[in-house]
Write a protein that holds these residues in place. Structure first.
Motif, PDB file in Angstrom:
ATOM      1  N   ASP A   1       0.853  -1.199   0.000  1.00 46.55           N
ATOM      2  CA  ASP A   1       0.000   0.000   0.000  1.00 46.55           C
ATOM      3  C   ASP A   1       0.893   1.255   0.000  1.00 46.55           C
ATOM      4  O   ASP A   1       0.604   2.233  -0.695  1.00 46.55           O
ATOM      5  CB  ASP A   1      -0.943  -0.016   1.205  1.00 46.55           C
ATOM      6  N   ALA A   2       1.984   1.179   0.751  1.00 44.91           N
ATOM      7  CA  ALA A   2       2.930   2.304   0.770  1.00 44.91           C
ATOM      8  C   ALA A   2       3.645   2.440  -0.570  1.00 44.91           C
ATOM      9  O   ALA A   2       3.820   3.555  -1.090  1.00 44.91           O
ATOM     10  CB  ALA A   2       3.951   2.097   1.903  1.00 44.91           C
ATOM     11  N   VAL A   3       4.025   1.311  -1.158  1.00 44.39           N
ATOM     12  CA  VAL A   3       4.681   1.333  -2.478  1.00 44.39           C
ATOM     13  C   VAL A   3       3.755   1.983  -3.506  1.00 44.39           C
ATOM     14  O   VAL A   3       4.169   2.837  -4.304  1.00 44.39           O
ATOM     15  CB  VAL A   3       5.020  -0.122  -2.928  1.00 44.39           C
ATOM     16  N   THR A   4       2.486   1.590  -3.454  1.00 45.15           N
ATOM     17  CA  THR A   4       1.509   2.122  -4.402  1.00 45.15           C
ATOM     18  C   THR A   4       1.423   3.639  -4.274  1.00 45.15           C
ATOM     19  O   THR A   4       1.375   4.361  -5.279  1.00 45.15           O
ATOM     20  CB  THR A   4       0.127   1.471  -4.141  1.00 45.15           C
ATOM     21  N   ALA A   5       1.438   4.126  -3.022  1.00 45.38           N
ATOM     22  CA  ALA A   5       1.354   5.572  -2.790  1.00 45.38           C
ATOM     23  C   ALA A   5       2.613   6.290  -3.283  1.00 45.38           C
ATOM     24  O   ALA A   5       2.526   7.341  -3.923  1.00 45.38           O
ATOM     25  CB  ALA A   5       1.144   5.842  -1.294  1.00 45.38           C
ATOM     26  N   VAL A   6       3.790   5.719  -3.005  1.00 47.35           N
ATOM     27  CA  VAL A   6       5.039   6.443  -3.312  1.00 47.35           C
ATOM     28  C   VAL A   6       5.406   6.347  -4.798  1.00 47.35           C
ATOM     29  O   VAL A   6       5.641   7.366  -5.447  1.00 47.35           O
ATOM     30  CB  VAL A   6       6.212   5.908  -2.441  1.00 47.35           C
ATOM     31  N   SER A   7       5.470   5.133  -5.343  1.00 46.90           N
ATOM     32  CA  SER A   7       5.955   5.030  -6.732  1.00 46.90           C
ATOM     33  C   SER A   7       4.855   4.753  -7.749  1.00 46.90           C
ATOM     34  O   SER A   7       4.977   5.167  -8.900  1.00 46.90           O
ATOM     35  CB  SER A   7       7.057   3.969  -6.844  1.00 46.90           C
ATOM     36  N   GLY A   8       3.775   4.071  -7.356  1.00 52.22           N
ATOM     37  CA  GLY A   8       2.690   3.798  -8.304  1.00 52.22           C
ATOM     38  C   GLY A   8       1.953   5.080  -8.654  1.00 52.22           C
ATOM     39  O   GLY A   8       1.822   5.456  -9.823  1.00 52.22           O
ATOM     40  N   SER A   9       1.490   5.780  -7.611  1.00 52.51           N
ATOM     41  CA  SER A   9       0.786   7.057  -7.819  1.00 52.51           C
ATOM     42  C   SER A   9       1.767   8.222  -7.922  1.00 52.51           C
ATOM     43  O   SER A   9       1.394   9.308  -8.392  1.00 52.51           O
ATOM     44  CB  SER A   9      -0.147   7.331  -6.631  1.00 52.51           C
ATOM     45  N   GLY A  10       2.993   8.011  -7.450  1.00 47.60           N
ATOM     46  CA  GLY A  10       3.995   9.082  -7.351  1.00 47.60           C
ATOM     47  C   GLY A  10       4.170   9.949  -8.585  1.00 47.60           C
ATOM     48  O   GLY A  10       4.257  11.181  -8.454  1.00 47.60           O
ATOM     49  N   PRO A  11       4.213   9.359  -9.802  1.00 48.97           N
ATOM     50  CA  PRO A  11       4.405  10.225 -10.970  1.00 48.97           C
ATOM     51  C   PRO A  11       3.353  11.331 -11.063  1.00 48.97           C
ATOM     52  O   PRO A  11       3.661  12.457 -11.460  1.00 48.97           O
ATOM     53  CB  PRO A  11       4.288   9.233 -12.148  1.00 48.97           C
ATOM     54  N   ALA A  12       2.107  11.013 -10.669  1.00 46.56           N
ATOM     55  CA  ALA A  12       1.059  12.054 -10.705  1.00 46.56           C
ATOM     56  C   ALA A  12       1.349  13.126  -9.652  1.00 46.56           C
ATOM     57  O   ALA A  12       1.153  14.323  -9.900  1.00 46.56           O
ATOM     58  CB  ALA A  12      -0.313  11.429 -10.443  1.00 46.56           C
ATOM     59  N   PHE A  13       1.832  12.712  -8.477  1.00 44.84           N
ATOM     60  CA  PHE A  13       2.098  13.691  -7.417  1.00 44.84           C
ATOM     61  C   PHE A  13       3.241  14.635  -7.825  1.00 44.84           C
ATOM     62  O   PHE A  13       3.157  15.850  -7.655  1.00 44.84           O
ATOM     63  CB  PHE A  13       2.443  12.979  -6.094  1.00 44.84           C
ATOM     64  N   PHE A  14       4.323  14.047  -8.363  1.00 35.74           N
ATOM     65  CA  PHE A  14       5.446  14.898  -8.796  1.00 35.74           C
ATOM     66  C   PHE A  14       5.015  15.800  -9.950  1.00 35.74           C
ATOM     67  O   PHE A  14       5.406  16.970 -10.019  1.00 35.74           O
ATOM     68  CB  PHE A  14       6.655  14.047  -9.195  1.00 35.74           C
ATOM     69  N   ALA A  15       4.203  15.254 -10.875  1.00 33.82           N
ATOM     70  CA  ALA A  15       3.747  16.058 -12.021  1.00 33.82           C
ATOM     71  C   ALA A  15       2.870  17.217 -11.539  1.00 33.82           C
ATOM     72  O   ALA A  15       2.919  18.321 -12.092  1.00 33.82           O
ATOM     73  CB  ALA A  15       2.993  15.184 -13.015  1.00 33.82           C
ATOM     74  N   HIS A  16       2.077  16.962 -10.496  1.00 28.41           N
ATOM     75  CA  HIS A  16       1.212  18.029  -9.970  1.00 28.41           C
ATOM     76  C   HIS A  16       2.070  19.145  -9.361  1.00 28.41           C
ATOM     77  O   HIS A  16       1.809  20.342  -9.587  1.00 28.41           O
ATOM     78  CB  HIS A  16       0.265  17.453  -8.921  1.00 28.41           C
ATOM     79  N   PHE A  17       3.111  18.749  -8.615  1.00 28.11           N
ATOM     80  CA  PHE A  17       3.994  19.768  -8.031  1.00 28.11           C
ATOM     81  C   PHE A  17       4.674  20.560  -9.153  1.00 28.11           C
ATOM     82  O   PHE A  17       4.775  21.792  -9.096  1.00 28.11           O
ATOM     83  CB  PHE A  17       5.043  19.117  -7.106  1.00 28.11           C
ATOM     84  N   LEU A  18       5.091  19.839 -10.193  1.00 25.57           N
ATOM     85  CA  LEU A  18       5.723  20.508 -11.336  1.00 25.57           C
ATOM     86  C   LEU A  18       4.767  21.529 -11.960  1.00 25.57           C
ATOM     87  O   LEU A  18       5.160  22.659 -12.275  1.00 25.57           O
ATOM     88  CB  LEU A  18       6.135  19.451 -12.374  1.00 25.57           C
ATOM     89  N   ALA A  19       3.497  21.141 -12.094  1.00 24.91           N
ATOM     90  CA  ALA A  19       2.505  22.058 -12.686  1.00 24.91           C
ATOM     91  C   ALA A  19       2.383  23.325 -11.834  1.00 24.91           C
ATOM     92  O   ALA A  19       2.245  24.435 -12.370  1.00 24.91           O
ATOM     93  CB  ALA A  19       1.153  21.356 -12.802  1.00 24.91           C
ATOM     94  N   LEU A  20       2.459  23.157 -10.508  1.00 26.55           N
ATOM     95  CA  LEU A  20       2.361  24.329  -9.624  1.00 26.55           C
ATOM     96  C   LEU A  20       3.572  25.250  -9.790  1.00 26.55           C
ATOM     97  O   LEU A  20       3.449  26.484  -9.764  1.00 26.55           O
ATOM     98  CB  LEU A  20       2.236  23.872  -8.157  1.00 26.55           C
ATOM     99  N   VAL A  21       4.755  24.631  -9.966  1.00 29.03           N
ATOM    100  CA  VAL A  21       5.969  25.445 -10.161  1.00 29.03           C
ATOM    101  C   VAL A  21       5.873  26.199 -11.487  1.00 29.03           C
ATOM    102  O   VAL A  21       6.216  27.392 -11.571  1.00 29.03           O
ATOM    103  CB  VAL A  21       7.241  24.550 -10.122  1.00 29.03           C
ATOM    104  N   ILE A  22       5.390  25.520 -12.523  1.00 34.78           N
ATOM    105  CA  ILE A  22       5.245  26.173 -13.839  1.00 34.78           C
ATOM    106  C   ILE A  22       4.272  27.351 -13.731  1.00 34.78           C
ATOM    107  O   ILE A  22       4.553  28.460 -14.216  1.00 34.78           O
ATOM    108  CB  ILE A  22       4.774  25.148 -14.901  1.00 34.78           C
ATOM    109  N   GLU A  23       3.156  27.114 -13.048  1.00 34.33           N
ATOM    110  CA  GLU A  23       2.142  28.162 -12.870  1.00 34.33           C
ATOM    111  C   GLU A  23       2.736  29.359 -12.115  1.00 34.33           C
ATOM    112  O   GLU A  23       2.526  30.524 -12.497  1.00 34.33           O
ATOM    113  CB  GLU A  23       1.011  27.574 -12.031  1.00 34.33           C
ATOM    114  N   ALA A  24       3.530  29.064 -11.089  1.00 36.67           N
ATOM    115  CA  ALA A  24       4.151  30.148 -10.302  1.00 36.67           C
ATOM    116  C   ALA A  24       5.150  30.915 -11.161  1.00 36.67           C
ATOM    117  O   ALA A  24       5.248  32.153 -11.075  1.00 36.67           O
ATOM    118  CB  ALA A  24       4.831  29.565  -9.059  1.00 36.67           C
ATOM    119  N   GLY A  25       5.875  30.185 -12.023  1.00 35.14           N
ATOM    120  CA  GLY A  25       6.827  30.839 -12.932  1.00 35.14           C
ATOM    121  C   GLY A  25       6.119  31.784 -13.881  1.00 35.14           C
ATOM    122  O   GLY A  25       6.599  32.892 -14.171  1.00 35.14           O
TER     123      GLY A  25
END
Ligand SMILES: NC(=O)c1ccc[n+]([C@@H]2O[C@H](COP(=O)([O-])OP(=O)(O)OC[C@H]3O[C@@H](n4cnc5c(N)ncnc54)[C@H](OP(=O)(O)O)[C@@H]3O)[C@@H](O)[C@H]2O)c1
Length: 265
Positions: free
Chosen positions: A163-187
């Motif tokens: 369950d932890a693996v699923t949260a960190v690496s399975g779903s992780g790409p979406a979480f990192f991509a979301h943070f990236l989108a926020l940085v782009i928006e702030a830029g």
């Protein structure tokens, strides 16, 4: 070795691309069965693999079978292929939240593997974790590591951690991509053109990940290396270090892990 995929969606395609392009298995020995004829045709045309007319037929001609349907669709597939699966089969499920014991109740004779891959497998930079049933052998482990290793890194972990693996690496790409989108928006808010903000932020994310993995330093050491006393990064980090952000990140991963646990019921 003939490798079959039941379900030819996004994740199956990423794995097929890696397996075929690495030469782990020749395209002629990779088969797919999907209820969507369109998906089958696309995968056949794109990767030169074979199409089976049904799931049971695929099981009849493959030694290794990936179950790559949505978690909600796994039970009917298990019922459908149950009679055809024998002790000759190595069956790998990538369905989030679906436990080995649930699969073993239907596929009692096969050696079973639970895998949590992720979508960066599409570009050969996936992260896959796996666990196996007690009956699986060292040679099964070699097969699993070769197949999963053809599209990224691989680690064997206890099923209790999935369950932890699923949260960190399975779903992780979406979480990192979301943070990236926020940085782009702030830029953009700071005056950058959208395409420039996207280039600057995306390449920075990629370079940061590569630097961390190649130099084996910790994220905290990297933060320290970029921060100079009273500098720009230190000013930004004073905002980011807020416990509110840590709480939000913890809550997001907890929600993903909880959902993975719910799917196993
Ligand atoms: N996407 C990710 O990032 C990711 C990461 C880790 C793990 N996973 C796991 O990977 C699995 C697949 O996810 P996905 O994102 O690749 O989903 P997806 O794109 O929806 O692919 C699933 C495919 O299976 C087909 N299908 C449904 N029922 C079927 C059946 N009975 N027999 C044969 N094919 C059938 C679907 O057709 P229809 O669309 O016509 O129903 C679809 O083409 C899920 O269990 C998920 O938990 C996904």
């Amino acid at each position: 070795m003939r490798v079959g995929f039941i379900g030819g969606g996004k994740m199956a395609e990423a794995m097929i691309r890696g397996i075929v392009s690495s030469g782990s298995v020749t395209a002629d020995d990779v088969l797919v069965s999907d209820i969507s004829e369109e998906r089958c045709t696309l995968l056949k045309d794109q990767y030169g693999i074979q199409v089976c007319s049904g799931n049971a037929e695929l099981v009849g001609v493959c030694d290794v079978v990936f179950l790559a349907v949505k978690p909600q669709g796994l039970a009917p597939v298990l019922e459908e292929i149950g009679a055809g699966v024998t002790e000759q089969h190595l069956v790998l499920s990538i369905a989030a939240g679906k436990r080995l014991d649930g699969m073993a109740a239907v596929l009692s004779s096969a050696r079973l593997v639970r895998v949590m891959p992720n979508l960066p497998a599409t570009v050969g930079e996936g992260m896959s974790a796996y666990c196996m049933t007690a009956g699986a052998t060292d040679s099964d482990r070699d097969v699993v590591q070769t197949l999963l290793g053809s599209f990224g890194k691989v680690v064997e972990l206890p099923e209790e951690q999935f369950d932890a693996v699923t949260a960190v690496s399975g779903s992780g790409p979406a979480f990192f991509a979301h943070f990236l989108a926020l940085v782009i928006e702030a830029g953009e808010t700071l005056g950058l053109a959208p395409s420039d903000a996207a280039l600057l932020a995306t390449q920075t994310m990629r370079g940061t990940a590569q630097l961390l993995s190649e130099q084996a330093s910790s994220p905290a050491e990297l933060v320290k290396a970029v921060c100079s006393k009273k500098g720009t990064t230190e000013a930004g980090m004073a905002q980011l270090s807020s416990p509110v952000l840590a709480d939000i990140v913890q809550a997001a991963l907890q929600a993903a892990a909880d959902r993975s646990r719910e799917l196993s019921a």
